[in-house]
Design an enzyme around this catalytic site. Structure first.
Site, PDB file in Angstrom:
ATOM      1  N   MET A 194      -9.037   7.935   0.409  1.00  0.00           N
ATOM      2  CA  MET A 194      -9.769   8.421   1.586  1.00  0.00           C
ATOM      3  C   MET A 194     -10.284   9.831   1.306  1.00  0.00           C
ATOM      4  O   MET A 194      -9.573  10.651   0.727  1.00  0.00           O
ATOM      5  CB  MET A 194      -8.840   8.459   2.802  1.00  0.00           C
ATOM      6  CG  MET A 194      -8.168   7.126   3.094  1.00  0.00           C
ATOM      7  SD  MET A 194      -7.223   7.187   4.633  1.00  0.00           S
ATOM      8  CE  MET A 194      -6.423   5.575   4.582  1.00  0.00           C
ATOM      9  N   HIS A 235      -8.847   0.868  -3.105  1.00  0.00           N
ATOM     10  CA  HIS A 235      -9.619   0.594  -1.884  1.00  0.00           C
ATOM     11  C   HIS A 235     -10.307   1.902  -1.513  1.00  0.00           C
ATOM     12  O   HIS A 235      -9.663   2.819  -0.995  1.00  0.00           O
ATOM     13  CB  HIS A 235      -8.645   0.111  -0.787  1.00  0.00           C
ATOM     14  CG  HIS A 235      -9.271  -0.067   0.553  1.00  0.00           C
ATOM     15  ND1 HIS A 235      -8.523  -0.204   1.711  1.00  0.00           N
ATOM     16  CD2 HIS A 235     -10.575  -0.142   0.947  1.00  0.00           C
ATOM     17  CE1 HIS A 235      -9.330  -0.347   2.744  1.00  0.00           C
ATOM     18  NE2 HIS A 235     -10.569  -0.307   2.312  1.00  0.00           N
ATOM     19  N   SER A 284       0.859  -1.194   0.000  1.00  0.00           N
ATOM     20  CA  SER A 284       0.000   0.000   0.000  1.00  0.00           C
ATOM     21  C   SER A 284       0.888   1.234   0.000  1.00  0.00           C
ATOM     22  O   SER A 284       1.775   1.372   0.847  1.00  0.00           O
ATOM     23  CB  SER A 284      -0.875   0.023   1.252  1.00  0.00           C
ATOM     24  OG  SER A 284      -1.297   1.353   1.511  1.00  0.00           O
ATOM     25  N   ASP A 305      -4.975   3.377  -1.362  1.00  0.00           N
ATOM     26  CA  ASP A 305      -5.918   3.724  -0.300  1.00  0.00           C
ATOM     27  C   ASP A 305      -6.516   5.099  -0.547  1.00  0.00           C
ATOM     28  O   ASP A 305      -5.875   6.127  -0.321  1.00  0.00           O
ATOM     29  CB  ASP A 305      -5.201   3.692   1.057  1.00  0.00           C
ATOM     30  CG  ASP A 305      -4.970   2.277   1.531  1.00  0.00           C
ATOM     31  OD1 ASP A 305      -5.951   1.513   1.572  1.00  0.00           O
ATOM     32  OD2 ASP A 305      -3.811   1.927   1.838  1.00  0.00           O
ATOM     33  N   MET A 358     -10.942  -5.992   6.947  1.00  0.00           N
ATOM     34  CA  MET A 358     -10.047  -5.006   7.570  1.00  0.00           C
ATOM     35  C   MET A 358      -9.561  -5.548   8.914  1.00  0.00           C
ATOM     36  O   MET A 358     -10.359  -6.031   9.720  1.00  0.00           O
ATOM     37  CB  MET A 358     -10.773  -3.672   7.806  1.00  0.00           C
ATOM     38  CG  MET A 358     -11.126  -2.885   6.553  1.00  0.00           C
ATOM     39  SD  MET A 358      -9.720  -2.398   5.522  1.00  0.00           S
ATOM     40  CE  MET A 358      -8.718  -1.436   6.658  1.00  0.00           C
ATOM     41  N   ASP A 406      -6.046  -6.259   5.560  1.00  0.00           N
ATOM     42  CA  ASP A 406      -5.475  -4.926   5.405  1.00  0.00           C
ATOM     43  C   ASP A 406      -5.387  -4.252   6.762  1.00  0.00           C
ATOM     44  O   ASP A 406      -6.401  -4.020   7.410  1.00  0.00           O
ATOM     45  CB  ASP A 406      -6.383  -4.128   4.459  1.00  0.00           C
ATOM     46  CG  ASP A 406      -5.827  -2.758   4.110  1.00  0.00           C
ATOM     47  OD1 ASP A 406      -4.703  -2.431   4.542  1.00  0.00           O
ATOM     48  OD2 ASP A 406      -6.535  -2.019   3.400  1.00  0.00           O
ATOM     49  N   HIS A 431      -1.709  -1.546  -3.945  1.00  0.00           N
ATOM     50  CA  HIS A 431      -2.953  -1.213  -3.241  1.00  0.00           C
ATOM     51  C   HIS A 431      -3.035   0.299  -3.038  1.00  0.00           C
ATOM     52  O   HIS A 431      -2.126   0.902  -2.447  1.00  0.00           O
ATOM     53  CB  HIS A 431      -2.936  -1.962  -1.900  1.00  0.00           C
ATOM     54  CG  HIS A 431      -4.139  -1.793  -1.047  1.00  0.00           C
ATOM     55  ND1 HIS A 431      -5.272  -2.589  -1.179  1.00  0.00           N
ATOM     56  CD2 HIS A 431      -4.410  -0.940  -0.025  1.00  0.00           C
ATOM     57  CE1 HIS A 431      -6.164  -2.243  -0.274  1.00  0.00           C
ATOM     58  NE2 HIS A 431      -5.668  -1.231   0.445  1.00  0.00           N
ATOM     59  N   MET A 484     -12.213   4.180   0.563  1.00  0.00           N
ATOM     60  CA  MET A 484     -12.707   4.504   1.905  1.00  0.00           C
ATOM     61  C   MET A 484     -13.363   5.881   1.804  1.00  0.00           C
ATOM     62  O   MET A 484     -12.821   6.894   2.273  1.00  0.00           O
ATOM     63  CB  MET A 484     -11.548   4.486   2.908  1.00  0.00           C
ATOM     64  CG  MET A 484     -11.071   3.078   3.229  1.00  0.00           C
ATOM     65  SD  MET A 484      -9.426   3.026   3.963  1.00  0.00           S
ATOM     66  CE  MET A 484      -8.419   3.143   2.488  1.00  0.00           C
TER      67      MET A 484
HETATM   68  C1  DX5 Z   1      -5.834   1.605   6.408  1.00  0.00           C
HETATM   69  C2  DX5 Z   1      -5.512   1.314   4.953  1.00  0.00           C
HETATM   70  C3  DX5 Z   1      -4.390   0.358   4.836  1.00  0.00           C
HETATM   71  C4  DX5 Z   1      -3.095   0.870   5.355  1.00  0.00           C
HETATM   72  C5  DX5 Z   1      -2.255  -0.279   5.813  1.00  0.00           C
HETATM   73  O1  DX5 Z   1      -6.896   2.443   6.477  1.00  0.00           O
HETATM   74  O2  DX5 Z   1      -6.628   0.778   4.290  1.00  0.00           O
HETATM   75  O3  DX5 Z   1      -4.248  -0.114   3.505  1.00  0.00           O
HETATM   76  O4  DX5 Z   1      -2.360   1.566   4.407  1.00  0.00           O
HETATM   77  O5  DX5 Z   1      -1.126   0.241   6.411  1.00  0.00           O
HETATM   78  P1  DX5 Z   1      -0.243  -0.615   7.424  1.00  0.00           P
HETATM   79  O6  DX5 Z   1       0.197  -1.811   6.655  1.00  0.00           O
HETATM   80  O7  DX5 Z   1       0.863   0.313   7.754  1.00  0.00           O
HETATM   81  O8  DX5 Z   1      -1.120  -0.966   8.578  1.00  0.00           O
HETATM   82 ZN    ZN Z   2      -6.317  -0.328   2.244  1.00  0.00          ZN
END
Ligand code: DX5
Ligand code: ZN
Length: 221
Positions: free
Chosen positions: A36, A65, A7, A34, A136, A174, A32, A67
């Site tokens: 947000m 992903h 990620s 993320d 998650m 994740d 991946h 969010m």
């Molecule tokens: C959390 C994200 C993850 C995050 C994981 O909200 O969806 O993908 O980047 O990071 P680590 O591996 O550092 O927990």
């Molecule tokens: Zn993620």
């Protein structure tokens, strides 16, 4: 085959054009992303433009992903930007089945994510139309959080349910994945493990990726 999906959440974006080909060379298959929006989760990250920019510098399969609130508004943009898989949160929409259909209609793989507090019942009716389920293992929003051990039991129950139904979507975890927790996730049924800090926060991300992949693949299933 078990894979680590790095990620880029906590990566130095300026270093990615140099790092991504090396990750690919080390056997990475999936990157991946993320996404947000500052609403579904407090932080704000990036949108489809970055996915498109990454698409032009790497051959890695990109998964978004989401969010975000109103994930339906962003699906097409991420697919057009080059994401081969879009993952929406069950908690973000009352129209999960419709969104999964929309993702597939665009030619991408459809995934659904559930937060640690969300029961498996929330996705039961969609299991037959999923390419991936993301369980998650932290509450979404930030990288570098601690793995929530209780999620392993949920993962194992999901794996058993999928086996009973004769279904085999990817099972992804994740959050908080590292050399210690990767094996637990694999033992419970995961085949795709997202790792942010355990790769990009290390002095040598390529070596860290290799060690994590080896740890995940040596775990007993
Ligand atoms: C959390 C994200 C993850 C995050 C994981 O909200 O969806 O993908 O980047 O990071 P680590 O591996 O550092 O927990
Ligand atoms: Zn993620």
């Amino acid at each position: 085959m078990i894979h680590i999906a790095p990620s880029i959440l906590n990566a130095n974006l300026m270093q990615l054009p140099a790092l991504l080909p090396r990750l690919e060379g080390a056997g990475a298959a999936v990157l991946h992303l993320d996404v947000m929006d500052g609403h579904f989760v407090p932080p704000l990250t990036f949108g489809p433009m970055l996915a498109g920019a990454l698409r032009s510098v790497t051959g890695l399969f990109l998964e978004a992903h989401l969010m975000v609130d109103r994930p339906g508004d962003l699906i097409e943009d991420f697919v057009k930007a080059g994401c081969g898989r879009v993952i929406v949160h069950a908690e973000a929409t009352p129209h999960l089945d419709r969104l999964l259909g929309a993702i597939r209609k665009l030619g991408a793989e459809a995934g659904v994510a559930i937060n640690p507090g969300t029961p498996l019942a929330a996705i039961e009716e969609t299991l037959g139309s999923l390419d991936l389920v993301l369980v998650m293992t932290v509450n979404p929003g930030w990288g570098g959080q601690k793995f929530i051990p209780g999620c392993i039991d949920k993962l194992a129950r999901l794996k058993a349910r999928l086996d009973a139904l004769g279904l085999s979507p990817h099972l992804e975890v994740d959050g908080g994945i590292n050399l210690e927790t990767a094996g637990q996730a694999v033992a419970a049924g995961a085949d795709l493990l997202v790792a942010g800090n355990a790769v990009f926060a290390k002095p040598d991300p390529i070596a860290a990726f290799g060690e994590l992949t080896a740890a995940a693949r040596s775990a007993k299933r």
